[in-house]
Design an enzyme around this catalytic site. Sequence first.
Site, PDB file in Angstrom:
ATOM      1  N   ASP A  50      -9.293  -0.802  -4.246  1.00 43.35           N
ATOM      2  CA  ASP A  50      -9.589  -2.200  -3.613  1.00 43.35           C
ATOM      3  C   ASP A  50     -10.198  -2.994  -4.226  1.00 43.35           C
ATOM      4  OD1 ASP A  50      -9.912  -1.086  -0.368  1.00 43.35           O
ATOM      5  OD2 ASP A  50     -10.381  -3.225  -1.024  1.00 43.35           O
ATOM      6  N   ASP A  64      -7.716  -5.728  -8.396  1.00 41.90           N
ATOM      7  CA  ASP A  64      -6.696  -6.837  -7.303  1.00 41.90           C
ATOM      8  C   ASP A  64      -5.401  -6.366  -8.294  1.00 41.90           C
ATOM      9  OD1 ASP A  64      -5.384  -8.648  -6.752  1.00 41.90           O
ATOM     10  OD2 ASP A  64      -6.662 -10.446  -6.615  1.00 41.90           O
ATOM     11  N   ILE A  65      -5.015  -5.488  -6.845  1.00 39.49           N
ATOM     12  CA  ILE A  65      -3.193  -5.549  -7.854  1.00 39.49           C
ATOM     13  C   ILE A  65      -1.963  -7.307  -7.980  1.00 39.49           C
ATOM     14  CG2 ILE A  65      -3.760  -3.188  -6.903  1.00 39.49           C
ATOM     15  CD1 ILE A  65      -1.322  -4.044  -5.014  1.00 39.49           C
ATOM     16  N   ASN A 115      -0.827   1.475  -1.560  1.00 38.92           N
ATOM     17  CA  ASN A 115      -0.890   1.326   0.138  1.00 38.92           C
ATOM     18  C   ASN A 115      -1.294   0.065   0.812  1.00 38.92           C
ATOM     19  OD1 ASN A 115      -1.966   2.382   3.134  1.00 38.92           O
ATOM     20  ND2 ASN A 115      -3.671   0.977   1.434  1.00 38.92           N
ATOM     21  N   TYR A 171       5.894 -10.841   6.215  1.00 37.79           N
ATOM     22  CA  TYR A 171       4.966  -9.385   6.404  1.00 37.79           C
ATOM     23  C   TYR A 171       6.610  -8.449   6.082  1.00 37.79           C
ATOM     24  CZ  TYR A 171       2.968  -5.303   7.053  1.00 37.79           C
ATOM     25  OH  TYR A 171       2.106  -3.592   7.525  1.00 37.79           O
ATOM     26  N   LYS A 176       7.775  -6.085   3.643  1.00 37.60           N
ATOM     27  CA  LYS A 176       8.519  -4.079   3.090  1.00 37.60           C
ATOM     28  C   LYS A 176       9.430  -3.547   3.218  1.00 37.60           C
ATOM     29  CE  LYS A 176       3.692  -3.616   4.452  1.00 37.60           C
ATOM     30  NZ  LYS A 176       2.479  -2.631   3.319  1.00 37.60           N
TER      31      LYS A 176
END
Length: 253
Positions: free
Chosen positions: A36, A64-65, A91, A155, A159
């Site tokens: 996270d 932090d991805i 996720n 968003y 996605k």
Amino acid sequence: MTVKDRVAVITGSGQGIGAGIAIELAKQGAKVVINDVNEQRIEETVASLNAEFGEGTAIGIKADITKQEEAKHLIDNTVEQLGKIDILVNNAGIAKDKTIRNLTEADWDNVLDVNLKGTFLTCQAASFHMIKQNYGRIINISSRAWLGFKGQANYSASKGGVVSLSRTLALELAKYQITVNTVCPGIIRTPLFEQIPEEGKENLMKLQPTKSVGEPKDIGYSVAFLASDKSSYVTGQTLFVCGGKSLFSSLSV
Ligand SMILES: NC(=O)c1ccc[n+]([C@@H]2O[C@H](COP(=O)([O-])OP(=O)(O)OC[C@H]3O[C@@H](n4cnc5c(N)ncnc54)[C@H](O)[C@@H]3O)[C@@H](O)[C@H]2O)c1
């Protein structure tokens, strides 16, 4: 199902759906890495998993991805600490909902960075290890909203990108026994959902065939199947876990 002794990284798993996925994988015998950007959430989730399933079940890695070095560190540090990475669940995700006239460039960039670029970066970093070991399970969390939802242009686009990315990686990685699938949750009871006023919740239920809200564990059950050895012939697929909402039009009320 068999995820016993597999090593799983779940991004954004300090709370909500990610924590639900981590619990289910840990329950079935996997070692889990809680990632996270929020240190406190990592510590709490790791402590609760180790208390419930035994010390050593979970470790935490803050990263932090959206940043390539941090995404790489998350994956490489997992391999350093636990010897391998078998399962990657992307996720981590954010939403900044506005209609097109109000959507700013920053709203667009932030959401695309976490939801799509972050998913690409961790997939790329994990693929090097998975190709070497000739085995891997990648599960990317999209959303029913990729079909379209008013006020969610950024968003939904992010996605939808996750679905396209997953289908392409499934083709590229199939020969290394690496599967890549997408799970699309509908309305799930997370801290975000609890903040919606009662009237908003009632409106959401109008388009909900089951008239019920899903729980993080519902996503965990589906991910656990796709993460297991039993799903070796399932790749490039998009699984809706949304109580039938994907069957309806994407009109918001
Ligand atoms: N909650 C729902 O109803 C719902 C429905 C459909 C899809 N989803 C998707 O499921 C996923 C989880 O949703 P949730 O409701 O549990 O969200 P949440 O906000 O409760 O949890 C997401 C976690 O990701 C972390 N995170 C954010 N940016 C990060 C980054 N750059 N690097 C690492 N971690 C980061 C956050 O700190 C947070 O702990 C998201 O991808 C979301 O889009 C949720």
